[in-house]
Scaffold this motif. Structure first.
Motif, PDB file in Angstrom:
ATOM      1  N   LEU A   1      -0.853  11.820   6.171  1.00 37.80           N
ATOM      2  CA  LEU A   1      -0.768  10.665   7.068  1.00 37.80           C
ATOM      3  C   LEU A   1      -1.927   9.705   6.814  1.00 37.80           C
ATOM      4  O   LEU A   1      -1.742   8.478   6.833  1.00 37.80           O
ATOM      5  CB  LEU A   1      -0.767  11.134   8.526  1.00 37.80           C
ATOM      6  CG  LEU A   1      -0.591  10.052   9.591  1.00 37.80           C
ATOM      7  CD1 LEU A   1       0.720   9.296   9.408  1.00 37.80           C
ATOM      8  CD2 LEU A   1      -0.639  10.678  10.992  1.00 37.80           C
ATOM      9  N   HIS A   2      -3.100  10.225   6.544  1.00 40.05           N
ATOM     10  CA  HIS A   2      -4.255   9.369   6.253  1.00 40.05           C
ATOM     11  C   HIS A   2      -4.033   8.561   4.974  1.00 40.05           C
ATOM     12  O   HIS A   2      -4.430   7.397   4.888  1.00 40.05           O
ATOM     13  CB  HIS A   2      -5.515  10.222   6.128  1.00 40.05           C
ATOM     14  CG  HIS A   2      -6.714   9.464   5.632  1.00 40.05           C
ATOM     15  ND1 HIS A   2      -7.309   8.452   6.346  1.00 40.05           N
ATOM     16  CD2 HIS A   2      -7.408   9.563   4.466  1.00 40.05           C
ATOM     17  CE1 HIS A   2      -8.327   7.963   5.652  1.00 40.05           C
ATOM     18  NE2 HIS A   2      -8.403   8.620   4.517  1.00 40.05           N
ATOM     19  N   ARG A   3      -3.407   9.162   3.988  1.00 38.66           N
ATOM     20  CA  ARG A   3      -3.165   8.445   2.730  1.00 38.66           C
ATOM     21  C   ARG A   3      -2.163   7.308   2.912  1.00 38.66           C
ATOM     22  O   ARG A   3      -2.228   6.300   2.206  1.00 38.66           O
ATOM     23  CB  ARG A   3      -2.680   9.427   1.656  1.00 38.66           C
ATOM     24  CG  ARG A   3      -3.788  10.335   1.119  1.00 38.66           C
ATOM     25  CD  ARG A   3      -3.321  11.144  -0.075  1.00 38.66           C
ATOM     26  NE  ARG A   3      -2.416  12.212   0.311  1.00 38.66           N
ATOM     27  CZ  ARG A   3      -2.802  13.421   0.708  1.00 38.66           C
ATOM     28  NH1 ARG A   3      -4.090  13.695   0.803  1.00 38.66           N
ATOM     29  NH2 ARG A   3      -1.916  14.344   1.023  1.00 38.66           N
TER      30      ARG A   3
ATOM     31  N   ALA B   1      -9.664  19.383   4.866  1.00 39.23           N
ATOM     32  CA  ALA B   1      -8.500  18.656   4.360  1.00 39.23           C
ATOM     33  C   ALA B   1      -8.753  17.159   4.223  1.00 39.23           C
ATOM     34  O   ALA B   1      -8.203  16.515   3.322  1.00 39.23           O
ATOM     35  CB  ALA B   1      -7.295  18.885   5.271  1.00 39.23           C
ATOM     36  N   CYS B   2      -9.588  16.602   5.104  1.00 42.80           N
ATOM     37  CA  CYS B   2      -9.786  15.150   5.072  1.00 42.80           C
ATOM     38  C   CYS B   2     -10.983  14.733   4.232  1.00 42.80           C
ATOM     39  O   CYS B   2     -11.212  13.545   4.023  1.00 42.80           O
ATOM     40  CB  CYS B   2      -9.919  14.597   6.487  1.00 42.80           C
ATOM     41  SG  CYS B   2     -11.493  14.996   7.294  1.00 42.80           S
TER      42      CYS B   2
ATOM     43  N   ILE C   1     -10.893  23.937  13.503  1.00 42.49           N
ATOM     44  CA  ILE C   1     -11.218  22.543  13.215  1.00 42.49           C
ATOM     45  C   ILE C   1     -11.703  22.390  11.775  1.00 42.49           C
ATOM     46  O   ILE C   1     -11.474  21.367  11.137  1.00 42.49           O
ATOM     47  CB  ILE C   1     -12.283  22.034  14.201  1.00 42.49           C
ATOM     48  CG1 ILE C   1     -11.725  22.041  15.630  1.00 42.49           C
ATOM     49  CG2 ILE C   1     -12.760  20.635  13.830  1.00 42.49           C
ATOM     50  CD1 ILE C   1     -10.508  21.161  15.832  1.00 42.49           C
ATOM     51  N   ARG C   2     -12.345  23.417  11.240  1.00 39.43           N
ATOM     52  CA  ARG C   2     -12.851  23.341   9.860  1.00 39.43           C
ATOM     53  C   ARG C   2     -11.732  23.100   8.860  1.00 39.43           C
ATOM     54  O   ARG C   2     -11.951  22.475   7.827  1.00 39.43           O
ATOM     55  CB  ARG C   2     -13.594  24.631   9.506  1.00 39.43           C
ATOM     56  CG  ARG C   2     -14.991  24.724  10.117  1.00 39.43           C
ATOM     57  CD  ARG C   2     -15.717  25.936   9.585  1.00 39.43           C
ATOM     58  NE  ARG C   2     -15.851  25.900   8.142  1.00 39.43           N
ATOM     59  CZ  ARG C   2     -15.988  26.991   7.371  1.00 39.43           C
ATOM     60  NH1 ARG C   2     -15.984  28.188   7.935  1.00 39.43           N
ATOM     61  NH2 ARG C   2     -16.138  26.869   6.077  1.00 39.43           N
TER      62      ARG C   2
ATOM     63  N   ALA D   1      -0.617  17.884   6.557  1.00 43.59           N
ATOM     64  CA  ALA D   1       0.062  16.707   7.112  1.00 43.59           C
ATOM     65  C   ALA D   1      -0.943  15.653   7.566  1.00 43.59           C
ATOM     66  O   ALA D   1      -0.678  14.448   7.460  1.00 43.59           O
ATOM     67  CB  ALA D   1       0.961  17.123   8.270  1.00 43.59           C
ATOM     68  N   ILE D   2      -2.097  16.104   8.065  1.00 42.36           N
ATOM     69  CA  ILE D   2      -3.163  15.169   8.445  1.00 42.36           C
ATOM     70  C   ILE D   2      -3.590  14.362   7.222  1.00 42.36           C
ATOM     71  O   ILE D   2      -3.719  13.130   7.267  1.00 42.36           O
ATOM     72  CB  ILE D   2      -4.373  15.925   9.026  1.00 42.36           C
ATOM     73  CG1 ILE D   2      -4.021  16.607  10.354  1.00 42.36           C
ATOM     74  CG2 ILE D   2      -5.569  14.995   9.191  1.00 42.36           C
ATOM     75  CD1 ILE D   2      -3.823  15.702  11.516  1.00 42.36           C
TER      76      ILE D   2
END
Length: 302
Positions: free
Chosen positions: A154-156, A179-180, A173-174, A150-151
């Protein structure tokens, strides 16, 4: 659009005067100490700032004071809370107008939106401002959050979603880092309890309470200089203190806030607005035992 932030962004405590109002001198003193110690930015209005116990006017006051005290020397990150996109967008716009460089959005506290609903909630606020915007992803305390996929989604959709404050173990956190693909500057919090591993994993920095942010700045600079031996040595020196204080937000507000005031020579009782945990003799003895490495802010025993 601002350059992608990185480094150590101490998040200010809220100090109060004898009348219970925000202590102007104490708030200014925190900024001066952190900037003098080399902090790469300043953050305000997170959980450690007791944001839930501050009136909206007090939140605005803290932002205005921070902008005034920073004087453009470093970036200012502001956490934005609110129960609706309308509320968040209004406060976010006010913060940007006041001089905030980037924002961190919290999820609503009263409702428990689904992941898709939370994406839309954040997206509405992100699209209302033209600065880098992140989210505070801390479902263990805030109740809801976004998964790694989902992160990325949302960035896209929202091009200014370029920052994230994670709050978790480095192995967790990794997932977000992977993912980003490096397109989101991910910070961790948790007082810097895994600072070296966060940096090694790819985090851009951390957003800790100010307690030993001077030492953490030195750790970050050692990492940048590839001096891993010094970074790890400083980490070993400060870790018992961070572990002790970061047992909970409430615990940090009782003990860490006091310790910070003493290190920064802030003349203040350093009590939280709402005392949920009271200091006792044993707690104070361990606080000063674990914090024995620290001297006046900017000085410590290597």
């Amino acid at each position: 659009m601002q350059a992608s932030p990185a480094g150590i962004y101490p998040i200010l405590y809220a100090y109060y005067d004898a009348a219970g109002k925000l202590d102007r001198d104490a708030m200014c003193r925190q900024v001066e100490c952190c900037v003098a110690a080399g902090a790469h930015g300043i953050a305000v209005l997170g959980l450690i700032t007791e944001v839930a116990d501050l009136a909206l006017s007090e939140r605005r006051q803290i932002v205005d004071w921070a902008v005034e005290d920073i004087r453009g020397r470093v970036q200012l990150a502001v956490t934005v809370a609110g129960e609706s996109p309308k509320d968040q967008s209004a406060f976010a716009s006010a913060c940007v107008a006041a001089g905030a460089d980037w924002l961190i959005l919290q999820p609503p506290k009263q409702s428990k939106p689904s992941e898709a609903e939370l994406q839309r909630f954040f997206g509405a606020t992100m699209s209302s401002v033209d600065v880098p915007v992140g989210i505070q992803n801390f479902p263990e305390v805030l109740g809801v959050g976004l998964g790694a996929a989902a992160i990325g989604e949302l960035h896209r959709v929202e091009s200014n979603f370029t920052v994230m404050k994670g709050e978790g173990p480095v192995y967790q956190i990794r997932k977000y880092l992977d993912a980003c693909a490096g397109e989101i500057a991910i910070f961790n919090g948790r007082g810097g309890i895994e600072l070296p591993d966060n940096l090694r994993a790819g985090c851009r920095g951390i957003i800790p309470a100010p307690d030993c942010a001077d030492v953490q700045v030195a750790m970050y600079e050692a990492f940048v200089a590839s001096d891993m031996e010094r970074m790890d040595a400083l980490y070993s020196r400060s870790l018992p203190y961070v572990t002790f204080v970061m047992q909970s937000v409430e615990f940090a507000l009782t003990y860490g806030k006091r310790f910070t005031a003493e290190r920064m020579c802030i003349d203040n009782s350093a009590l939280p607005r709402v005392v949920r945990i009271r200091a006792d003799d044993f707690g104070l003895e361990r606080l000063y035992a674990h914090g024995a490495f620290a001297r006046k802010f900017g000085e410590w025993v290597e």
